[in-house]
Design a protein around this motif. Structure first.
Motif, PDB file in Angstrom:
ATOM      1  N   PRO A 146       0.817  -1.218   0.000  1.00 45.43           N
ATOM      2  CA  PRO A 146       0.000   0.000   0.000  1.00 45.43           C
ATOM      3  C   PRO A 146       0.854   1.273   0.000  1.00 45.43           C
ATOM      4  O   PRO A 146       0.481   2.285  -0.594  1.00 45.43           O
ATOM      5  CB  PRO A 146      -0.823  -0.129   1.281  1.00 45.43           C
ATOM      6  CG  PRO A 146      -0.879  -1.601   1.561  1.00 45.43           C
ATOM      7  CD  PRO A 146       0.425  -2.158   1.068  1.00 45.43           C
ATOM      8  N   ALA A 147       1.998   1.221   0.665  1.00 40.72           N
ATOM      9  CA  ALA A 147       2.960   2.321   0.676  1.00 40.72           C
ATOM     10  C   ALA A 147       4.319   1.723   1.016  1.00 40.72           C
ATOM     11  O   ALA A 147       4.397   0.658   1.655  1.00 40.72           O
ATOM     12  CB  ALA A 147       2.573   3.372   1.719  1.00 40.72           C
ATOM     13  N   PRO A 148       5.410   2.344   0.589  1.00 35.83           N
ATOM     14  CA  PRO A 148       6.735   1.816   0.929  1.00 35.83           C
ATOM     15  C   PRO A 148       6.927   1.746   2.445  1.00 35.83           C
ATOM     16  O   PRO A 148       6.403   2.588   3.184  1.00 35.83           O
ATOM     17  CB  PRO A 148       7.698   2.826   0.296  1.00 35.83           C
ATOM     18  CG  PRO A 148       6.912   3.494  -0.769  1.00 35.83           C
ATOM     19  CD  PRO A 148       5.499   3.550  -0.270  1.00 35.83           C
ATOM     20  N   ILE A 149       7.686   0.762   2.892  1.00 34.98           N
ATOM     21  CA  ILE A 149       7.936   0.583   4.322  1.00 34.98           C
ATOM     22  C   ILE A 149       9.438   0.524   4.585  1.00 34.98           C
ATOM     23  O   ILE A 149      10.225   0.108   3.732  1.00 34.98           O
ATOM     24  CB  ILE A 149       7.243  -0.677   4.883  1.00 34.98           C
ATOM     25  CG1 ILE A 149       7.694  -1.945   4.124  1.00 34.98           C
ATOM     26  CG2 ILE A 149       5.729  -0.531   4.842  1.00 34.98           C
ATOM     27  CD1 ILE A 149       7.129  -3.239   4.714  1.00 34.98           C
ATOM     28  N   PHE A 150       9.817   0.959   5.776  1.00 27.74           N
ATOM     29  CA  PHE A 150      11.206   0.926   6.246  1.00 27.74           C
ATOM     30  C   PHE A 150      11.389  -0.335   7.068  1.00 27.74           C
ATOM     31  O   PHE A 150      10.727  -0.512   8.099  1.00 27.74           O
ATOM     32  CB  PHE A 150      11.458   2.173   7.098  1.00 27.74           C
ATOM     33  CG  PHE A 150      12.824   2.241   7.735  1.00 27.74           C
ATOM     34  CD1 PHE A 150      13.982   2.214   6.967  1.00 27.74           C
ATOM     35  CD2 PHE A 150      12.948   2.372   9.114  1.00 27.74           C
ATOM     36  CE1 PHE A 150      15.239   2.310   7.557  1.00 27.74           C
ATOM     37  CE2 PHE A 150      14.200   2.465   9.711  1.00 27.74           C
ATOM     38  CZ  PHE A 150      15.343   2.437   8.926  1.00 27.74           C
ATOM     39  N   THR A 151      12.251  -1.224   6.602  1.00 31.48           N
ATOM     40  CA  THR A 151      12.436  -2.526   7.257  1.00 31.48           C
ATOM     41  C   THR A 151      13.916  -2.751   7.498  1.00 31.48           C
ATOM     42  O   THR A 151      14.586  -3.445   6.733  1.00 31.48           O
ATOM     43  CB  THR A 151      11.846  -3.660   6.405  1.00 31.48           C
ATOM     44  OG1 THR A 151      12.476  -3.663   5.116  1.00 31.48           O
ATOM     45  CG2 THR A 151      10.348  -3.475   6.223  1.00 31.48           C
ATOM     46  N   PRO A 152      14.463  -2.189   8.553  1.00 30.04           N
ATOM     47  CA  PRO A 152      15.913  -2.219   8.777  1.00 30.04           C
ATOM     48  C   PRO A 152      16.439  -3.603   9.116  1.00 30.04           C
ATOM     49  O   PRO A 152      15.690  -4.517   9.468  1.00 30.04           O
ATOM     50  CB  PRO A 152      16.088  -1.260   9.950  1.00 30.04           C
ATOM     51  CG  PRO A 152      14.775  -1.298  10.673  1.00 30.04           C
ATOM     52  CD  PRO A 152      13.741  -1.479   9.609  1.00 30.04           C
ATOM     53  N   ALA A 153      17.760  -3.734   9.003  1.00 31.92           N
ATOM     54  CA  ALA A 153      18.437  -4.983   9.328  1.00 31.92           C
ATOM     55  C   ALA A 153      19.770  -4.661   9.991  1.00 31.92           C
ATOM     56  O   ALA A 153      20.323  -3.566   9.817  1.00 31.92           O
ATOM     57  CB  ALA A 153      18.658  -5.823   8.073  1.00 31.92           C
ATOM     58  N   THR A 154      20.267  -5.609  10.751  1.00 33.57           N
ATOM     59  CA  THR A 154      21.604  -5.472  11.300  1.00 33.57           C
ATOM     60  C   THR A 154      22.626  -5.747  10.209  1.00 33.57           C
ATOM     61  O   THR A 154      22.365  -6.505   9.274  1.00 33.57           O
ATOM     62  CB  THR A 154      21.822  -6.457  12.449  1.00 33.57           C
ATOM     63  OG1 THR A 154      21.596  -7.798  11.965  1.00 33.57           O
ATOM     64  CG2 THR A 154      20.877  -6.179  13.603  1.00 33.57           C
ATOM     65  N   LYS A 155      23.794  -5.126  10.299  1.00 35.43           N
ATOM     66  CA  LYS A 155      24.854  -5.339   9.316  1.00 35.43           C
ATOM     67  C   LYS A 155      25.693  -6.527   9.761  1.00 35.43           C
ATOM     68  O   LYS A 155      26.256  -6.538  10.851  1.00 35.43           O
ATOM     69  CB  LYS A 155      25.723  -4.090   9.184  1.00 35.43           C
ATOM     70  CG  LYS A 155      24.996  -2.926   8.539  1.00 35.43           C
ATOM     71  CD  LYS A 155      25.791  -1.651   8.599  1.00 35.43           C
ATOM     72  CE  LYS A 155      27.068  -1.743   7.802  1.00 35.43           C
ATOM     73  NZ  LYS A 155      27.751  -0.430   7.704  1.00 35.43           N
ATOM     74  N   ALA A 156      25.760  -7.548   8.888  1.00 36.44           N
ATOM     75  CA  ALA A 156      26.472  -8.779   9.238  1.00 36.44           C
ATOM     76  C   ALA A 156      27.857  -8.799   8.629  1.00 36.44           C
ATOM     77  O   ALA A 156      28.137  -8.133   7.634  1.00 36.44           O
ATOM     78  CB  ALA A 156      25.670  -9.991   8.756  1.00 36.44           C
ATOM     79  N   ALA A 157      28.734  -9.594   9.224  1.00 33.25           N
ATOM     80  CA  ALA A 157      30.073  -9.799   8.669  1.00 33.25           C
ATOM     81  C   ALA A 157      29.976 -10.650   7.407  1.00 33.25           C
ATOM     82  O   ALA A 157      28.951 -11.302   7.139  1.00 33.25           O
ATOM     83  CB  ALA A 157      30.959 -10.491   9.699  1.00 33.25           C
ATOM     84  N   VAL A 158      31.055 -10.655   6.608  1.00 33.13           N
ATOM     85  CA  VAL A 158      31.088 -11.479   5.400  1.00 33.13           C
ATOM     86  C   VAL A 158      30.818 -12.930   5.776  1.00 33.13           C
ATOM     87  O   VAL A 158      31.414 -13.476   6.705  1.00 33.13           O
ATOM     88  CB  VAL A 158      32.453 -11.368   4.698  1.00 33.13           C
ATOM     89  CG1 VAL A 158      32.534 -12.334   3.524  1.00 33.13           C
ATOM     90  CG2 VAL A 158      32.686  -9.941   4.220  1.00 33.13           C
TER      91      VAL A 158
END
Length: 299
Positions: A146-158
């Motif tokens: 219906p509208a764009p959403i902000f769905t954050p994530a943690t930054k993982a190592a390689v």
């Protein structure tokens, strides 16, 4: 197990200190304290950095990012200072190197989704939510939200998975004010990119950004709106209810999970080298995305 099948040795350049080897980029620091980012032709899939490179991929990513930074300049500043090669750098770095402002990076992958697919679809099918955000019933793979959403994530190592987190968790980690600024910037940049891509017959399904602070100023960093950080779909082939054709490494993923590759994704064995036809098809997709978005021919 996961990570690099064959971890490369970084090139040593006088006057540059090597800081980090990422999935795609080598990161250096020059004597002025600026960062020097070099985009390689490496490609990753299923948390492995594969032993086979995709010719020109690093240049395509770098040049597309530069084009997007120009399109977004009135929305948010970016970290690029120069595209000049550092003295003594190898000729192969031409077109794939950015000299960038050193920022205080925010430890969050800022993901925007305008369509339902990937890990968002998995969560939606379980709970009708994505990152804790409730969504309507009846959505399927490829549905426009219906509208764009902000769905954050943690930054993982390689070699490790980024992990989706709630907005509340981001606010806890970085503070409520910074979280609000990240959400606003992420959705603004996504919306601009979505509209520009749509004019060119491409759907920007989702994307991820990285931000850092230069003093109190929030700055867009890393790469932006490339086929490595975004899902691009041809608009004329969009059909909700199935996996969409895409301008990214789907050829690579499909081959690795096919019987032809002989690789068991669930095993601890590294994936095999890619055959030439997969390399060629993947390169062609990256180039096609660049050409359709920018309106210029890759050379």
């Amino acid at each position: 197990m996961s990570g690099f099948v064959e971890k490369p040795e970084p090139i040593q350049v006088p006057g540059l200190v090597h800081l980090h080897t990422g999935k795609v980029r080598e990161l250096y620091q020059n004597e002025a304290g600026d960062l020097v980012m070099v985009a390689s032709d490496r490609i990753s899939a299923f948390d492995w950095v594969l032993p086979t490179e995709i010719p020109d991929k690093g240049r395509v990513l770098t040049q597309l990012s530069l084009w997007w930074f120009d399109q977004l300049a009135d929305l948010i500043p970016n970290h690029v200072l120069s595209t000049e090669l550092p003295a003594g750098a190898p000729a192969d770095w031409e077109g794939r190197t950015l000299v960038c402002k050193s920022l205080q990076m925010v430890p969050v992958e800022c993901v925007a989704r305008g369509y339902l697919t990937g890990s968002g679809l998995v969560e939606y099918n379980e709970s009708r939510t994505v990152c804790g955000l409730a969504l309507p019933e009846g959505l399927v793979d490829g549905s426009e939200l219906p509208a764009p959403i902000f769905t954050p994530a943690t930054k993982a190592a390689v070699g490790e998975h980024d992990e989706n987190v709630s907005y509340e968790e981001v606010a806890r980690q970085v503070g409520a004010d910074t979280a609000a600024r990240l959400r606003q910037a992420t959705l603004a940049v996504y919306s601009r990119g979505r509209d520009i891509a749509r004019e060119r017959g491409i759907i920007l399904a989702d994307t991820k950004f990285e931000f850092g602070f230069d003093g109190d100023s929030l700055v867009l960093a890393d790469e932006v709106l490339t086929a490595d950080s975004s899902r691009f779909w041809p608009a004329d082939e969009w059909q909700p209810g199935r996996a969409q054709p895409s301008y990214d490494k789907q050829y690579v993923r499909d081959w690795l999970t096919s019987a032809e590759s002989g690789w068991d994704r669930k095993s601890e064995q590294p994936p095999p080298a890619l055959p030439q036809q997969v390399v060629d098809a993947t390169r062609a997709k990256y180039v096609e995305a660049y050409e359709r978005l920018t309106g210029t021919t890759w050379s």
